[in-house]
Design an enzyme around this catalytic site. Structure first.
Site, PDB file in Angstrom:
ATOM      1  N   ASP A 196      -2.050  -4.801  -0.236  1.00  0.00           N
ATOM      2  CA  ASP A 196      -1.798  -6.082   0.453  1.00  0.00           C
ATOM      3  C   ASP A 196      -2.652  -6.412   1.682  1.00  0.00           C
ATOM      4  OD1 ASP A 196      -0.784  -4.009   1.962  1.00  0.00           O
ATOM      5  OD2 ASP A 196       1.327  -4.801   1.879  1.00  0.00           O
ATOM      6  N   GLN A 243       0.826  -1.316  -0.140  1.00  0.00           N
ATOM      7  CA  GLN A 243       0.162   0.160   0.143  1.00  0.00           C
ATOM      8  C   GLN A 243       0.883   1.245   0.001  1.00  0.00           C
ATOM      9  OE1 GLN A 243      -3.312  -1.434   3.258  1.00  0.00           O
ATOM     10  NE2 GLN A 243      -3.937   0.262   2.047  1.00  0.00           N
ATOM     11  N   HIS A 244       0.324   2.412  -0.562  1.00  0.00           N
ATOM     12  CA  HIS A 244       0.656   3.660  -0.116  1.00  0.00           C
ATOM     13  C   HIS A 244       1.705   4.270  -0.993  1.00  0.00           C
ATOM     14  CE1 HIS A 244      -1.874   2.854   3.442  1.00  0.00           C
ATOM     15  NE2 HIS A 244      -0.621   2.314   3.981  1.00  0.00           N
TER      16      HIS A 244
END
Length: 427
Positions: free
Chosen positions: A220, A70-71
Protein backbone atom coordinates in the site's frame (compact mmCIF):
# COMPACT_ATOMS: atom_id res chain seq x y z
CA UNK A 1 -10.31 4.67 -24.57
CA UNK A 2 -8.56 1.96 -22.57
CA UNK A 3 -9.69 1.45 -18.99
CA UNK A 4 -7.62 0.15 -16.08
CA UNK A 5 -8.58 -0.59 -12.49
CA UNK A 6 -6.70 -0.18 -9.24
CA UNK A 7 -7.52 -2.08 -6.06
CA UNK A 8 -6.66 -0.93 -2.54
CA UNK A 9 -7.11 -3.90 -0.20
CA UNK A 10 -6.40 -2.13 3.08
CA UNK A 11 -6.80 -3.10 6.71
CA UNK A 12 -10.32 -1.72 6.87
CA UNK A 13 -11.78 -2.07 3.37
CA UNK A 14 -11.38 -2.76 -0.32
CA UNK A 15 -11.57 0.27 -2.60
CA UNK A 16 -11.54 0.01 -6.39
CA UNK A 17 -11.15 2.78 -8.95
CA UNK A 18 -11.61 2.50 -12.71
CA UNK A 19 -9.64 5.12 -14.63
CA UNK A 20 -8.85 6.23 -18.16
CA UNK A 21 -5.48 4.63 -18.90
CA UNK A 22 -4.35 7.69 -20.90
CA UNK A 23 -5.24 10.44 -18.44
CA UNK A 24 -5.74 8.83 -15.03
CA UNK A 25 -9.22 10.33 -14.75
CA UNK A 26 -11.34 8.36 -12.28
CA UNK A 27 -14.53 7.17 -13.95
CA UNK A 28 -16.02 4.71 -11.48
CA UNK A 29 -15.44 3.65 -7.88
CA UNK A 30 -16.50 0.79 -5.58
CA UNK A 31 -15.95 -0.08 -1.93
CA UNK A 32 -16.63 -2.86 0.59
CA UNK A 33 -15.66 -3.18 4.25
CA UNK A 34 -13.39 -5.76 5.90
CA UNK A 35 -13.85 -7.22 9.39
CA UNK A 36 -12.37 -4.97 12.07
CA UNK A 37 -9.85 -7.45 13.44
CA UNK A 38 -6.10 -8.01 13.46
CA UNK A 39 -6.56 -11.65 12.37
CA UNK A 40 -8.65 -12.10 9.21
CA UNK A 41 -9.25 -15.01 6.86
CA UNK A 42 -8.13 -14.02 3.35
CA UNK A 43 -11.50 -15.13 1.98
CA UNK A 44 -12.86 -11.91 3.50
CA UNK A 45 -10.63 -9.89 1.14
CA UNK A 46 -11.93 -11.86 -1.84
CA UNK A 47 -15.52 -11.34 -0.71
CA UNK A 48 -14.88 -7.61 -0.35
CA UNK A 49 -13.21 -7.45 -3.78
CA UNK A 50 -16.19 -9.14 -5.42
CA UNK A 51 -18.61 -6.89 -3.54
CA UNK A 52 -16.67 -3.74 -4.45
CA UNK A 53 -16.57 -4.69 -8.14
CA UNK A 54 -20.18 -5.90 -8.39
CA UNK A 55 -22.70 -4.36 -10.75
CA UNK A 56 -20.43 -4.15 -13.77
CA UNK A 57 -17.81 -1.87 -12.20
CA UNK A 58 -15.05 -3.60 -14.20
CA UNK A 59 -16.90 -3.63 -17.53
CA UNK A 60 -14.46 -2.73 -20.29
CA UNK A 61 -11.40 -2.84 -18.05
CA UNK A 62 -8.26 -4.10 -19.79
CA UNK A 63 -5.88 -4.36 -16.82
CA UNK A 64 -6.05 -4.54 -13.02
CA UNK A 65 -3.45 -3.77 -10.35
CA UNK A 66 -3.68 -4.67 -6.67
CA UNK A 67 -2.23 -2.61 -3.82
CA UNK A 68 -2.46 -4.39 -0.47
CA UNK A 69 -1.73 -3.79 3.20
CA UNK A 70 1.90 -4.62 3.87
CA UNK A 71 3.47 -7.32 6.05
CA UNK A 72 0.47 -9.59 6.69
CA UNK A 73 1.23 -13.31 7.01
CA UNK A 74 -0.80 -15.51 4.67
CA UNK A 75 0.08 -19.20 4.96
CA UNK A 76 -0.91 -21.84 2.39
CA UNK A 77 -0.66 -25.64 2.49
CA UNK A 78 0.57 -27.93 -0.28
CA UNK A 79 -2.81 -27.57 -2.02
CA UNK A 80 -2.56 -23.77 -1.73
CA UNK A 81 -5.41 -23.66 0.75
CA UNK A 82 -5.21 -21.18 3.63
CA UNK A 83 -3.74 -22.81 6.76
CA UNK A 84 -4.96 -20.24 9.29
CA UNK A 85 -6.42 -16.72 9.29
CA UNK A 86 -3.87 -14.13 8.25
CA UNK A 87 -2.10 -12.10 10.92
CA UNK A 88 -2.22 -8.46 9.85
CA UNK A 89 0.49 -5.84 10.25
CA UNK A 90 -1.25 -4.41 13.33
CA UNK A 91 -1.36 -7.74 15.19
CA UNK A 92 1.25 -7.28 17.91
CA UNK A 93 1.40 -10.80 19.38
CA UNK A 94 4.81 -11.34 17.74
CA UNK A 95 6.55 -8.51 19.66
CA UNK A 96 8.54 -10.99 21.77
CA UNK A 97 9.44 -12.92 18.62
CA UNK A 98 10.83 -9.72 17.12
CA UNK A 99 13.08 -9.20 20.15
CA UNK A 100 14.24 -12.82 19.95
CA UNK A 101 15.08 -12.52 16.25
CA UNK A 102 17.08 -9.35 16.80
CA UNK A 103 19.12 -11.19 19.43
CA UNK A 104 19.46 -14.36 17.33
CA UNK A 105 21.11 -12.51 14.44
CA UNK A 106 23.43 -10.51 16.65
CA UNK A 107 21.61 -7.21 17.08
CA UNK A 108 19.72 -4.57 15.10
CA UNK A 109 22.68 -3.56 12.94
CA UNK A 110 22.93 -7.11 11.60
CA UNK A 111 19.30 -7.00 10.47
CA UNK A 112 19.60 -3.51 8.98
CA UNK A 113 22.64 -4.60 6.98
CA UNK A 114 20.94 -7.80 5.83
CA UNK A 115 17.50 -6.60 4.76
CA UNK A 116 17.32 -2.86 5.44
CA UNK A 117 15.04 -3.09 8.45
CA UNK A 118 15.01 -4.15 12.09
CA UNK A 119 12.26 -6.62 13.12
CA UNK A 120 9.19 -5.31 14.90
CA UNK A 121 5.85 -7.04 15.41
CA UNK A 122 4.49 -5.60 12.14
CA UNK A 123 6.82 -7.56 9.87
CA UNK A 124 6.04 -10.97 8.38
CA UNK A 125 9.27 -12.57 9.60
CA UNK A 126 8.29 -12.04 13.24
CA UNK A 127 4.82 -13.50 12.69
CA UNK A 128 6.37 -16.63 11.20
CA UNK A 129 8.57 -17.03 14.29
CA UNK A 130 5.45 -16.66 16.45
CA UNK A 131 3.61 -19.29 14.39
CA UNK A 132 6.48 -21.77 14.62
CA UNK A 133 6.68 -21.28 18.39
CA UNK A 134 3.02 -21.11 19.38
CA UNK A 135 1.20 -23.15 16.70
CA UNK A 136 3.70 -25.80 15.59
CA UNK A 137 1.04 -28.16 14.22
CA UNK A 138 -0.24 -25.45 11.88
CA UNK A 139 3.30 -24.35 11.06
CA UNK A 140 4.09 -27.90 9.93
CA UNK A 141 1.33 -27.64 7.29
CA UNK A 142 2.71 -24.45 5.74
CA UNK A 143 4.08 -24.99 2.24
CA UNK A 144 3.94 -21.39 0.95
CA UNK A 145 4.00 -17.93 2.52
CA UNK A 146 2.57 -14.93 0.68
CA UNK A 147 1.48 -11.36 1.44
CA UNK A 148 -2.09 -10.03 1.23
CA UNK A 149 -1.64 -8.48 -2.22
CA UNK A 150 0.11 -11.64 -3.44
CA UNK A 151 -2.88 -13.73 -2.35
CA UNK A 152 -5.37 -11.52 -4.18
CA UNK A 153 -3.21 -11.59 -7.29
CA UNK A 154 -3.13 -15.39 -6.98
CA UNK A 155 -6.93 -15.52 -6.76
CA UNK A 156 -7.15 -13.38 -9.89
CA UNK A 157 -4.51 -15.16 -11.99
CA UNK A 158 -3.48 -18.45 -10.39
CA UNK A 159 0.12 -17.16 -10.28
CA UNK A 160 2.20 -16.97 -7.09
CA UNK A 161 4.04 -13.71 -7.63
CA UNK A 162 4.90 -10.51 -5.78
CA UNK A 163 6.87 -7.36 -6.42
CA UNK A 164 10.07 -5.97 -5.00
CA UNK A 165 8.27 -3.26 -3.02
CA UNK A 166 5.97 -5.47 -0.98
CA UNK A 167 8.60 -8.22 -0.62
CA UNK A 168 10.96 -5.70 0.99
CA UNK A 169 8.63 -5.42 3.98
CA UNK A 170 8.76 -9.08 4.94
CA UNK A 171 12.08 -9.13 6.80
CA UNK A 172 13.46 -11.85 4.53
CA UNK A 173 13.99 -9.93 1.28
CA UNK A 174 16.89 -7.58 0.62
CA UNK A 175 15.92 -4.61 -1.54
CA UNK A 176 19.60 -3.72 -1.94
CA UNK A 177 20.46 -7.19 -3.27
CA UNK A 178 17.10 -7.78 -5.00
CA UNK A 179 16.98 -11.24 -3.49
CA UNK A 180 15.23 -13.28 -0.83
CA UNK A 181 17.26 -14.04 2.28
CA UNK A 182 16.05 -17.59 2.83
CA UNK A 183 18.64 -17.99 5.58
CA UNK A 184 16.67 -15.44 7.63
CA UNK A 185 13.42 -17.22 6.79
CA UNK A 186 14.98 -20.43 8.10
CA UNK A 187 16.19 -18.59 11.21
CA UNK A 188 12.63 -17.44 11.91
CA UNK A 189 10.60 -20.46 10.84
CA UNK A 190 13.01 -23.37 11.02
CA UNK A 191 12.79 -23.97 7.28
CA UNK A 192 12.13 -22.04 4.08
CA UNK A 193 8.63 -22.50 2.58
CA UNK A 194 7.93 -21.63 -1.06
CA UNK A 195 7.87 -17.88 -1.74
CA UNK A 196 6.25 -15.97 -4.61
CA UNK A 197 8.37 -15.04 -7.62
CA UNK A 198 9.40 -11.37 -7.63
CA UNK A 199 8.28 -9.48 -10.74
CA UNK A 200 9.63 -6.26 -12.20
CA UNK A 201 7.69 -2.97 -12.04
CA UNK A 202 5.96 -3.36 -15.41
CA UNK A 203 5.90 -7.15 -15.58
CA UNK A 204 2.39 -8.66 -15.66
CA UNK A 205 1.39 -11.38 -13.22
CA UNK A 206 -0.98 -13.04 -15.70
CA UNK A 207 -4.59 -12.71 -16.72
CA UNK A 208 -7.95 -13.33 -15.13
CA UNK A 209 -10.30 -16.03 -16.39
CA UNK A 210 -11.91 -13.26 -18.48
CA UNK A 211 -8.61 -12.38 -20.12
CA UNK A 212 -7.98 -9.15 -18.18
CA UNK A 213 -4.29 -8.40 -17.64
CA UNK A 214 -3.16 -8.27 -13.99
CA UNK A 215 -0.03 -6.36 -13.04
CA UNK A 216 2.49 -7.38 -10.38
CA UNK A 217 0.75 -5.40 -7.64
CA UNK A 218 2.57 -3.91 -4.66
CA UNK A 219 2.27 -2.84 -1.03
CA UNK A 220 0.00 0.00 0.00
CA UNK A 221 2.76 2.51 0.75
CA UNK A 222 4.47 1.80 -2.56
CA UNK A 223 1.16 2.14 -4.39
CA UNK A 224 0.47 5.45 -2.62
CA UNK A 225 3.85 6.79 -3.74
CA UNK A 226 3.04 5.70 -7.29
CA UNK A 227 -0.41 7.25 -7.11
CA UNK A 228 1.04 10.54 -5.90
CA UNK A 229 3.68 10.47 -8.60
CA UNK A 230 6.51 10.93 -6.07
CA UNK A 231 10.00 11.40 -7.44
CA UNK A 232 13.43 11.83 -5.90
CA UNK A 233 13.30 14.84 -3.56
CA UNK A 234 9.60 14.33 -2.79
CA UNK A 235 8.25 12.93 0.45
CA UNK A 236 4.76 12.07 1.56
CA UNK A 237 3.54 12.58 5.10
CA UNK A 238 0.39 10.57 5.72
CA UNK A 239 -1.63 11.45 8.82
CA UNK A 240 -4.06 8.64 9.49
CA UNK A 241 -4.60 6.23 12.37
CA UNK A 242 -0.86 5.84 12.16
CA UNK A 243 1.51 8.34 10.61
CA UNK A 244 3.96 7.53 7.85
CA UNK A 245 6.74 9.53 6.26
CA UNK A 246 8.25 8.14 3.08
CA UNK A 247 10.33 9.41 0.21
CA UNK A 248 11.71 8.11 -3.07
CA UNK A 249 15.45 7.53 -3.29
CA UNK A 250 17.90 6.04 -5.77
CA UNK A 251 19.83 4.46 -2.89
CA UNK A 252 19.71 4.39 0.91
CA UNK A 253 21.90 3.43 3.83
CA UNK A 254 20.92 0.89 6.47
CA UNK A 255 19.48 2.29 9.70
CA UNK A 256 20.40 0.16 12.71
CA UNK A 257 18.15 2.21 14.99
CA UNK A 258 15.12 0.69 13.28
CA UNK A 259 13.51 4.11 12.79
CA UNK A 260 13.72 3.89 8.99
CA UNK A 261 12.57 0.80 7.11
CA UNK A 262 14.59 0.43 3.91
CA UNK A 263 11.76 -0.60 1.61
CA UNK A 264 11.89 -0.78 -2.16
CA UNK A 265 9.34 1.18 -4.18
CA UNK A 266 7.22 0.06 -7.14
CA UNK A 267 9.45 1.61 -9.82
CA UNK A 268 12.82 -0.05 -9.21
CA UNK A 269 14.07 2.51 -6.69
CA UNK A 270 13.78 2.70 -2.89
CA UNK A 271 11.09 3.92 -0.50
CA UNK A 272 12.64 4.54 2.93
CA UNK A 273 9.79 4.87 5.41
CA UNK A 274 9.24 5.95 9.00
CA UNK A 275 6.05 4.93 10.78
CA UNK A 276 4.57 6.24 14.00
CA UNK A 277 1.48 5.13 15.87
CA UNK A 278 0.88 8.70 16.97
CA UNK A 279 -0.77 10.73 14.25
CA UNK A 280 -4.43 11.66 13.77
CA UNK A 281 -5.41 10.00 17.05
CA UNK A 282 -3.32 12.61 18.89
CA UNK A 283 -5.74 15.21 17.55
CA UNK A 284 -8.88 13.23 18.38
CA UNK A 285 -7.62 12.35 21.86
CA UNK A 286 -6.77 15.98 22.62
CA UNK A 287 -10.11 17.20 21.30
CA UNK A 288 -11.85 14.67 23.55
CA UNK A 289 -9.78 15.80 26.54
CA UNK A 290 -10.74 19.41 25.86
CA UNK A 291 -14.38 18.47 25.26
CA UNK A 292 -14.51 20.07 21.80
CA UNK A 293 -15.07 18.96 18.21
CA UNK A 294 -12.17 18.66 15.79
CA UNK A 295 -13.21 21.86 14.01
CA UNK A 296 -13.36 23.66 17.35
CA UNK A 297 -9.92 22.31 18.20
CA UNK A 298 -8.63 23.68 14.88
CA UNK A 299 -9.90 27.13 15.84
CA UNK A 300 -8.33 26.89 19.29
CA UNK A 301 -4.95 25.80 17.93
CA UNK A 302 -4.91 28.59 15.35
CA UNK A 303 -5.78 31.17 17.99
CA UNK A 304 -2.64 30.35 19.99
CA UNK A 305 0.82 31.69 19.20
CA UNK A 306 3.50 29.43 17.69
CA UNK A 307 5.21 27.51 20.47
CA UNK A 308 2.02 27.45 22.57
CA UNK A 309 3.58 29.85 25.10
CA UNK A 310 6.14 27.24 26.12
CA UNK A 311 3.74 24.30 26.36
CA UNK A 312 5.09 21.17 24.66
CA UNK A 313 3.32 17.87 24.04
CA UNK A 314 5.36 14.71 23.52
CA UNK A 315 2.54 12.66 21.97
CA UNK A 316 3.62 9.05 22.50
CA UNK A 317 0.03 8.23 23.39
CA UNK A 318 0.22 4.74 21.87
CA UNK A 319 3.88 3.88 22.38
CA UNK A 320 5.94 3.45 19.23
CA UNK A 321 6.89 0.75 16.73
CA UNK A 322 10.64 1.19 16.96
CA UNK A 323 12.47 -1.51 18.97
CA UNK A 324 13.65 1.00 21.61
CA UNK A 325 10.30 2.75 22.25
CA UNK A 326 7.58 0.04 22.43
CA UNK A 327 6.30 1.21 25.82
CA UNK A 328 6.80 4.97 25.44
CA UNK A 329 4.22 7.27 26.99
CA UNK A 330 3.32 10.89 26.33
CA UNK A 331 4.01 14.01 28.36
CA UNK A 332 2.81 17.61 28.55
CA UNK A 333 5.82 19.75 29.44
CA UNK A 334 6.46 23.36 30.32
CA UNK A 335 3.20 23.78 32.21
CA UNK A 336 2.63 27.00 34.08
CA UNK A 337 -0.52 28.33 35.64
CA UNK A 338 -0.72 31.10 33.03
CA UNK A 339 -0.20 28.96 29.91
CA UNK A 340 -2.56 26.06 30.66
CA UNK A 341 -5.27 27.31 28.29
CA UNK A 342 -7.34 25.17 25.90
CA UNK A 343 -5.84 27.09 22.96
CA UNK A 344 -2.25 26.35 24.03
CA UNK A 345 -3.03 22.68 24.71
CA UNK A 346 -4.63 22.37 21.26
CA UNK A 347 -1.64 24.10 19.63
CA UNK A 348 0.82 21.93 21.54
CA UNK A 349 -0.98 18.79 20.35
CA UNK A 350 -0.79 19.82 16.69
CA UNK A 351 2.83 20.95 16.98
CA UNK A 352 3.81 17.82 18.91
CA UNK A 353 2.20 15.47 16.41
CA UNK A 354 3.83 17.31 13.49
CA UNK A 355 7.18 17.37 15.28
CA UNK A 356 7.11 13.58 15.46
CA UNK A 357 6.54 13.46 11.71
CA UNK A 358 9.25 16.09 11.22
CA UNK A 359 11.64 13.80 13.08
CA UNK A 360 10.70 11.20 10.48
CA UNK A 361 11.85 13.57 7.73
CA UNK A 362 15.17 14.05 9.52
CA UNK A 363 15.52 10.28 9.87
CA UNK A 364 15.03 9.91 6.11
CA UNK A 365 17.71 12.51 5.50
CA UNK A 366 20.05 10.66 7.85
CA UNK A 367 19.94 7.62 5.54
CA UNK A 368 20.65 9.72 2.46
CA UNK A 369 17.12 10.58 1.27
CA UNK A 370 16.74 14.03 -0.23
CA UNK A 371 13.57 15.75 1.02
CA UNK A 372 12.87 19.07 -0.70
CA UNK A 373 9.08 19.16 -0.45
CA UNK A 374 6.28 17.31 1.28
CA UNK A 375 2.84 16.21 0.18
CA UNK A 376 0.48 15.98 3.13
CA UNK A 377 -2.17 13.28 2.83
CA UNK A 378 -4.54 11.26 5.02
CA UNK A 379 -7.56 12.22 7.09
CA UNK A 380 -5.54 14.37 9.49
CA UNK A 381 -4.24 16.45 6.58
CA UNK A 382 -7.71 17.97 6.23
CA UNK A 383 -7.32 19.76 9.57
CA UNK A 384 -7.03 23.53 9.01
CA UNK A 385 -4.63 23.80 11.93
CA UNK A 386 -2.43 21.02 10.57
CA UNK A 387 -2.37 22.63 7.13
CA UNK A 388 -1.39 26.02 8.56
CA UNK A 389 1.20 24.79 11.07
CA UNK A 390 2.85 22.01 9.03
CA UNK A 391 5.18 24.23 6.95
CA UNK A 392 6.47 25.91 10.14
CA UNK A 393 7.18 22.62 11.91
CA UNK A 394 8.36 20.49 8.98
CA UNK A 395 10.60 23.20 7.57
CA UNK A 396 9.93 22.44 3.90
CA UNK A 397 7.30 23.52 1.36
CA UNK A 398 4.06 21.60 1.94
CA UNK A 399 1.27 20.89 -0.52
CA UNK A 400 -2.04 19.22 0.22
CA UNK A 401 -3.22 17.17 -2.76
CA UNK A 402 -6.94 16.80 -3.30
CA UNK A 403 -8.35 13.90 -1.26
CA UNK A 404 -8.24 10.74 -3.37
CA UNK A 405 -7.73 6.99 -3.15
CA UNK A 406 -4.01 7.22 -3.81
CA UNK A 407 -3.25 3.55 -3.13
CA UNK A 408 -5.89 2.46 -5.64
CA UNK A 409 -4.70 5.11 -8.10
CA UNK A 410 -1.14 3.84 -7.77
CA UNK A 411 -2.29 0.29 -8.43
CA UNK A 412 -4.16 1.55 -11.50
CA UNK A 413 -1.05 3.39 -12.69
CA UNK A 414 0.91 0.15 -12.40
CA UNK A 415 -1.81 -1.68 -14.33
CA UNK A 416 -1.56 0.90 -17.13
CA UNK A 417 2.23 0.48 -17.14
CA UNK A 418 1.89 -3.31 -17.51
CA UNK A 419 -0.72 -2.84 -20.24
CA UNK A 420 1.23 -0.39 -22.42
CA UNK A 421 4.82 -1.12 -21.44
CA UNK A 422 5.39 2.56 -20.61
CA UNK A 423 4.97 4.32 -17.25
CA UNK A 424 1.94 6.64 -17.41
CA UNK A 425 2.54 10.39 -17.37
CA UNK A 426 -0.60 11.27 -15.41
CA UNK A 427 -0.32 14.55 -13.52
Amino acid sequence: MALVAGVDSSTQSTKVVVVDADTGTVLREGRADHPDRTEVHPDEWWRAYREATAGGLLDGVSAIGVGGQQHGMVTLDENREVVRPALLWNDTRSADAAADLIRDLGGPDSWADAVGLVPVASFTVTKLRWLATHEPDLAARVATVVLPHDWLTYRLTGSLVTDRGDASGTGYYSAAQNAYRTDLLELAFGRAPELPRVLGPSEPAGTTSDGVLVSAGTGDNMAAALGLGLGVGDAAVSIGTSGTVFGVADSIRADGTGAVAGFADATGRFLPLVCTLNAARVLTATAAMLGVSLSEMDALALSAAPGADGLTMVPYLDGERTPNLPDATGSLLGMRRDNMTPANVARAAVEGMLSGLGAGIEALRAVGTDVKQVRLIGGGAQSKAVQAIAPEVLGVPVTIPAPAEYVALGAARQAAWALTGEPPTWS
